[in-house]
Design an enzyme around this catalytic site. Structure first.
Site, mmCIF file in Angstrom:
data_model
loop_
_atom_site.group_PDB
_atom_site.id
_atom_site.type_symbol
_atom_site.label_atom_id
_atom_site.label_comp_id
_atom_site.label_asym_id
_atom_site.label_seq_id
_atom_site.Cartn_x
_atom_site.Cartn_y
_atom_site.Cartn_z
ATOM 1 N N LYS A 188 -39.814 -67.596 -33.133
ATOM 2 C CA LYS A 188 -39.658 -67.743 -31.683
ATOM 3 C C LYS A 188 -39.579 -66.323 -31.134
ATOM 4 C CE LYS A 188 -38.248 -68.920 -27.535
ATOM 5 N NZ LYS A 188 -37.998 -67.533 -27.089
ATOM 6 N N GLY A 245 -28.572 -61.895 -32.410
ATOM 7 C CA GLY A 245 -28.392 -61.923 -30.964
ATOM 8 C C GLY A 245 -26.931 -62.044 -30.593
ATOM 9 N N SER A 246 -26.679 -62.617 -29.419
ATOM 10 C CA SER A 246 -25.327 -62.677 -28.876
ATOM 11 C C SER A 246 -24.517 -63.791 -29.528
ATOM 12 C CB SER A 246 -25.379 -62.907 -27.363
ATOM 13 O OG SER A 246 -25.841 -64.225 -27.078
ATOM 14 N N GLY A 250 -25.872 -67.547 -30.228
ATOM 15 C CA GLY A 250 -25.809 -67.853 -31.652
ATOM 16 C C GLY A 250 -24.918 -69.042 -31.938
ATOM 17 N N GLU A 269 -26.550 -63.268 -37.044
ATOM 18 C CA GLU A 269 -25.879 -61.964 -36.960
ATOM 19 C C GLU A 269 -25.566 -61.754 -35.486
ATOM 20 O OE1 GLU A 269 -25.981 -58.238 -35.715
ATOM 21 O OE2 GLU A 269 -27.725 -57.965 -37.015
ATOM 22 N N CYS A 306 -26.602 -53.062 -33.092
ATOM 23 C CA CYS A 306 -25.553 -53.980 -33.541
ATOM 24 C C CYS A 306 -24.441 -53.241 -34.272
ATOM 25 C CB CYS A 306 -26.139 -55.066 -34.436
ATOM 26 S SG CYS A 306 -27.127 -54.445 -35.806
ATOM 27 N N GLU A 397 -17.163 -57.501 -28.216
ATOM 28 C CA GLU A 397 -18.226 -56.502 -28.186
ATOM 29 C C GLU A 397 -18.751 -56.329 -26.764
ATOM 30 O OE1 GLU A 397 -22.599 -55.687 -30.229
ATOM 31 O OE2 GLU A 397 -22.009 -57.720 -29.690
#
Length: 521
Positions: A188, A245-246, A250, A269, A306, A397
């Site tokens: 995707k 991603g976020s 996620g 992740e 990240c 984060e």
């Protein structure tokens, strides 16, 4: 530099070896100019998502039967094809992300490097295979011959990352490890860099033809609508998902994977604050150097790594005051800059505004003022350890060039904070040789919260190698037992199988007697 008009794109999906779809639903975007690019792309329909899933399932039957050497050649060919088209790929990525060309050229090298790492491990595995030999004389029951092998899971859905348009996207680590495992892949594409995704897909499509792989072994679907992602995760043909991603997105996808009638593994992740622990002796010796290195690291990619170090933890005192003063000077010299997308910039600004509105937080410094609404400025604040532990927002984060300095009253408070850390991708402990030798309690506490524990180095930069672990306890990742970088990433998309009393001629090659990596017991 090549102009946008020099690069011709279809704007379509790549499904079962064919480009398809109406390329008129959404546009590529230049975050630096804050304007759309002229390229337009198709938005995947439920029917197209289903077609990609069916194509991957059909390809699985033949692809899983390929030899490790054949898959190795396939991965190496993809890497070579990317390198052949590197100019167009990196310049397109530059237009879509605003990332510097040098960074993108390095990321392309990393992408090709990890494809070749998996290829090398397929040709000459570093892991050992295990056989327990039969013992028909054993009493009271004879012992059967059992050998432990692996099977690929099946079609894998991979979500491209916003901050790494190459190394964590179309032909990135998740795709490389899934293909190495014997799993077809449906990517995707991230809507922030659809043109880059198409160009990399061309390299993969050519490799499919060159290596005579099944057409559906790789598929690309484009689009930015949430229902496209949910349809892909819910497709019954999909057997695992890789995501970078976020935490918010996620978690949504992870819950969907768990709620399916057949739950499937979700390898997400999801980010990290990557704390930096500064022990007193090294801080006294190197306060200015440590502060300068901190700012340099957090400014890489404008803080959109990240592993960007967003949290500094140290005890109060003259040395920490010197550190903060140097940090303030260095951050004030940093310019505002565009982020990867306007949405990321807006989220960053909202988080920073919330931090600044906290009366217990002290502003250390801000970078140069933004000259446009889509730009953001670097920032650092300081808080007490007590306030940090009491305020969940401070522990989250902030994806961008932001750092929080936590001032501890003493070593006991620093230890307490280490023991209450959420899961992190990395943490660094900075200390002299003598300090580290006497910091075993701290080291142990931090190690249980991270996937990679670093000493006297900054966390930005993830080496692609056999020993790397890029993951960590939740919320850094959704499965702290796995890595998304390094050759061990292949295990995410395999499952173990035990062959008992199987005729020798039918055993997989690596489980046959005489294989150099077979350990017999």
């Amino acid at each position: 530099m090549t102009q946008q008009t020099d690069i011709q794109l279809s704007g379509q999906h790549y499904i079962n070896g064919q480009w398809c779809g109406q390329a008129a639903q959404f546009s590529s975007f230049n975050p630096v100019t804050n304007k759309p690019l002229n390229w337009t792309f198709a938005e995947a329909t439920p029917e197209e998502v289903n077609a990609a899933a069916l194509a991957a399932k059909q390809a699985f039957t033949s692809y899983r039967s390929t030899t490790p050497a054949q898959r190795a050649q396939f991965l190496e060919t993809i890497a070579s094809n990317i390198e052949t088209d590197i100019e167009a790929i990196t310049q397109t990525a530059h237009l879509e992300t605003g990332l510097p060309m040098m960074r993108l050229q390095g990321e392309t090298g990393r992408t090709c490097g990890q494809l070749r790492l998996f290829a090398a491990n397929l040709r000459e595995p570093i892991e050992h295979f295990v056989a327990d030999l039969a013992n028909p004389e054993r009493q009271p029951l004879p012992k059967a011959d059992t050998r432990l092998g692996v099977l690929p899971l099946g079609p894998v859905a991979v979500f491209g990352a916003s901050n790494f348009p190459l190394a964590f996207s179309t032909a990135g680590g998740d795709t490389a490890s899934a293909l190495a495992a014997g799993c077809p892949v449906i990517v995707k594409g991230h809507p922030a860099h659809p043109a880059t995704s198409e160009l990399v897909t061309r390299a993969i499509a050519n490799a499919i033809t060159q290596c005579d792989m099944p057409a559906g072994v790789f598929n690309l679907i484009q689009g930015g609508q949430p229902q496209t992602s949910t349809a892909l995760v819910n497709a019954p043909q999909i057997k695992a998902v890789g995501f970078t991603g976020s935490l918010k997105v996620g978690r949504i996808l992870a819950d969907l994977c768990a709620a399916r009638s057949e739950p499937i593994p979700f390898y997400g992740e999801l980010g990290s604050t990557n704390p930096q622990f500064l022990l007193p002796a090294i801080l006294a010796e190197q306060a200015e150097q440590l502060a300068t290195t901190q700012v340099q690291s957090m400014m890489m990619g404008h803080g959109q790594f990240c592993t960007s170090p967003g949290l500094i933890i140290a005890t109060k005192g003259e040395a920490l005051d010197r550190y903060v003063a140097t940090m303030a000077t260095s951050i004030a010299e940093q310019a505002a800059s565009a982020m990867l997308t306007p949405g990321i910039a807006a989220t960053y600004q909202a988080q920073v505004d919330a931090l600044l509105s906290d009366s217990t937080a002290t502003l250390i410094a801000q970078g140069g003022a933004a000259e446009a609404s889509h730009q953001t400025r670097p920032i650092a604040i300081s808080v007490s350890a007590t306030q940090y532990l009491a305020t969940p927002a401070l522990q989250q984060e902030v994806f961008g060039p932001c750092a929080v300095v936590v001032k501890c009253d003493d070593a006991e408070q620093l230890q307490a904070l280490a023991e209450q850390l959420e899961g992190q991708l990395t943490a660094t402990i900075h200390g002299t040789t003598a300090e580290l030798a006497s910091a075993q309690t701290l080291i142990e506490a931090v190690s249980y919260s991270v996937g990679r524990l670093i000493f006297n180095q900054m966390p930005t930069g993830v080496e692609v190698c056999h020993s790397m672990n890029h993951g960590g306890p939740y919320p850094a990742s959704t499965d702290g037992r796995s890595t998304s970088v390094g050759s061990a990433a292949i295990t995410r998309f395999q499952r173990p199988i035990c062959y008992q009393n199987m005729p020798a001629a039918l055993l997989p090659q690596q489980l046959q007697d005489g294989h150099p990596k077979l350990q017999q017991f």
